[in-house]
Design a protein around this motif. Sequence first.
Motif, PDB file in Angstrom:
ATOM      1  N   ARG A  53       0.873  -1.180   0.000  1.00  0.00           N
ATOM      2  CA  ARG A  53       0.000   0.000   0.000  1.00  0.00           C
ATOM      3  C   ARG A  53       0.905   1.222   0.000  1.00  0.00           C
ATOM      4  N   VAL A  54       0.774   2.070  -1.018  1.00  0.00           N
ATOM      5  CA  VAL A  54       1.600   3.278  -1.093  1.00  0.00           C
ATOM      6  C   VAL A  54       0.684   4.504  -1.085  1.00  0.00           C
ATOM      7  N   PRO A  55       1.204   5.653  -0.601  1.00  0.00           N
ATOM      8  CA  PRO A  55       0.340   6.812  -0.397  1.00  0.00           C
ATOM      9  C   PRO A  55       0.111   7.685  -1.627  1.00  0.00           C
ATOM     10  N   ALA A  56       0.386   7.175  -2.820  1.00  0.00           N
ATOM     11  CA  ALA A  56       0.116   7.940  -4.041  1.00  0.00           C
ATOM     12  C   ALA A  56      -0.314   6.973  -5.137  1.00  0.00           C
ATOM     13  N   SER A  57      -0.842   7.509  -6.224  1.00  0.00           N
ATOM     14  CA  SER A  57      -1.290   6.655  -7.319  1.00  0.00           C
ATOM     15  C   SER A  57      -0.107   5.948  -7.973  1.00  0.00           C
ATOM     16  N   VAL A  58      -0.401   4.774  -8.557  1.00  0.00           N
ATOM     17  CA  VAL A  58       0.623   3.949  -9.201  1.00  0.00           C
ATOM     18  C   VAL A  58       0.230   3.710 -10.660  1.00  0.00           C
ATOM     19  N   TYR A  59       1.058   4.225 -11.575  1.00  0.00           N
ATOM     20  CA  TYR A  59       0.840   3.995 -13.006  1.00  0.00           C
ATOM     21  C   TYR A  59       1.655   2.820 -13.530  1.00  0.00           C
ATOM     22  N   ALA A  60       2.715   2.455 -12.801  1.00  0.00           N
ATOM     23  CA  ALA A  60       3.680   1.506 -13.368  1.00  0.00           C
ATOM     24  C   ALA A  60       4.100   0.444 -12.365  1.00  0.00           C
ATOM     25  N   LEU A  61       4.097  -0.810 -12.837  1.00  0.00           N
ATOM     26  CA  LEU A  61       4.611  -1.956 -12.092  1.00  0.00           C
ATOM     27  C   LEU A  61       5.550  -2.732 -13.007  1.00  0.00           C
ATOM     28  N   ALA A  62       6.542  -3.380 -12.414  1.00  0.00           N
ATOM     29  CA  ALA A  62       7.400  -4.282 -13.195  1.00  0.00           C
ATOM     30  C   ALA A  62       7.856  -5.417 -12.299  1.00  0.00           C
ATOM     31  N   PHE A  63       7.602  -6.641 -12.751  1.00  0.00           N
ATOM     32  CA  PHE A  63       8.052  -7.821 -12.004  1.00  0.00           C
ATOM     33  C   PHE A  63       9.393  -8.279 -12.566  1.00  0.00           C
ATOM     34  N   ASP A  64      10.366  -8.429 -11.686  1.00  0.00           N
ATOM     35  CA  ASP A  64      11.691  -8.892 -12.092  1.00  0.00           C
ATOM     36  C   ASP A  64      11.799 -10.382 -11.781  1.00  0.00           C
ATOM     37  N   PRO A  65      11.709 -11.249 -12.803  1.00  0.00           N
ATOM     38  CA  PRO A  65      11.737 -12.689 -12.560  1.00  0.00           C
ATOM     39  C   PRO A  65      13.038 -13.167 -11.931  1.00  0.00           C
ATOM     40  N   ALA A  66      14.136 -12.437 -12.177  1.00  0.00           N
ATOM     41  CA  ALA A  66      15.439 -12.855 -11.645  1.00  0.00           C
ATOM     42  C   ALA A  66      15.444 -12.822 -10.119  1.00  0.00           C
ATOM     43  N   SER A  67      14.852 -11.790  -9.541  1.00  0.00           N
ATOM     44  CA  SER A  67      14.846 -11.659  -8.081  1.00  0.00           C
ATOM     45  C   SER A  67      13.524 -12.081  -7.458  1.00  0.00           C
ATOM     46  N   GLY A  68      12.458 -12.116  -8.284  1.00  0.00           N
ATOM     47  CA  GLY A  68      11.125 -12.365  -7.740  1.00  0.00           C
ATOM     48  C   GLY A  68      10.534 -11.144  -7.061  1.00  0.00           C
ATOM     49  N   TRP A  69      11.148  -9.977  -7.285  1.00  0.00           N
ATOM     50  CA  TRP A  69      10.686  -8.742  -6.656  1.00  0.00           C
ATOM     51  C   TRP A  69       9.826  -7.933  -7.608  1.00  0.00           C
ATOM     52  N   LEU A  70       8.966  -7.114  -7.025  1.00  0.00           N
ATOM     53  CA  LEU A  70       8.068  -6.263  -7.793  1.00  0.00           C
ATOM     54  C   LEU A  70       8.492  -4.803  -7.631  1.00  0.00           C
ATOM     55  N   TRP A  71       8.705  -4.146  -8.768  1.00  0.00           N
ATOM     56  CA  TRP A  71       9.036  -2.720  -8.784  1.00  0.00           C
ATOM     57  C   TRP A  71       7.744  -1.915  -8.881  1.00  0.00           C
ATOM     58  N   ILE A  72       7.588  -0.940  -7.994  1.00  0.00           N
ATOM     59  CA  ILE A  72       6.388  -0.115  -7.939  1.00  0.00           C
ATOM     60  C   ILE A  72       6.792   1.339  -8.149  1.00  0.00           C
TER      61      ILE A  72
END
Length: 304
Positions: A53-72
């Motif tokens: 949950r972040v305190p501003a709108s989110v236009y972009a997500l990216a999942f990095d399969p190498a790390s299994g992490w999600l960029w927000i």
Amino acid sequence: MQVRKIDTFGGHRDCVYSLESGATPETFFSAGADGLVVRWRLDRPDLGDLVARVPASVYALAFDPASGWLWIGQNYEGIHVIDPNQKKEMRSLKITSAAIFDIQVYRQTAYIALSDGVVAQVDTSEFAVRRHLKASDKSARSISINPVERELAVGYSDHTVRIFDLETNTLKHTLTTHTNSVFTVRYSPDFRCLLTAGRDAHLKVWDAEAGYTLVHDVVAHMFAINHVTYSPDGRWLATASMDKAIKIWDAATLRLLKVVDRARHAGHGTSVNKLLWTSHQNQLISASDDRTISLWDVTEAGFH
């Protein structure tokens, strides 16, 4: 072609702007104006899992399969990287006070499109900004990467698409036939073509192997085209528009195959912002200003 609505994913409290693939074909993430980042399963639409949950709108997500992490991309604040399984923030980086329109992770670099015209390049292992690529004062809206030709395509609000060398960051081509902001750029799965579309409602197809010659140009929707994507096999493509419709096209000929709208398919009631065409049973996902995410079964007539 037959298109059937399978299900609706509800739970967002405001417009849904972003969809991103998960670690497996049946999982995906969504985010939008409410700042909620949710993981879903295609086989269990009732089980949305809030991962951040972040305190501003989110236009972009990216999942990095190498790390299994999600960029927000948190607008006006920067980048948050979370482990969606632990629901824990792993990294954060205040790269901008601008809006973040797109994030694409390729190898060890995250390419981030910003509303001040910069494409920031962040080293994913060291989590440091490597360089700022600035070719316009207007927003960088969308990014697509071509590993075959080693090229980076960026669509801008100054009506242009610019093609950069992925290694040297030098500008190789500037495509200038759009008459308004370019909201979406996408290479085909075989990387031979580039799709571009935006506020002028034109869908254009460029031959990436022939110096980006224009192959097709159609007025595809009544209003702005927000997003375009290919089916996993590259045979079809789908466009999402502010006119509330999704359209499905033959990728080779740009022949219109299907219009998916509210009247005929119980489609979205407002602007369709994002699409994700999954390899899970060829299912198409759409996200809208109406706060919902729809799941569509797309099949050729006579094939199931």
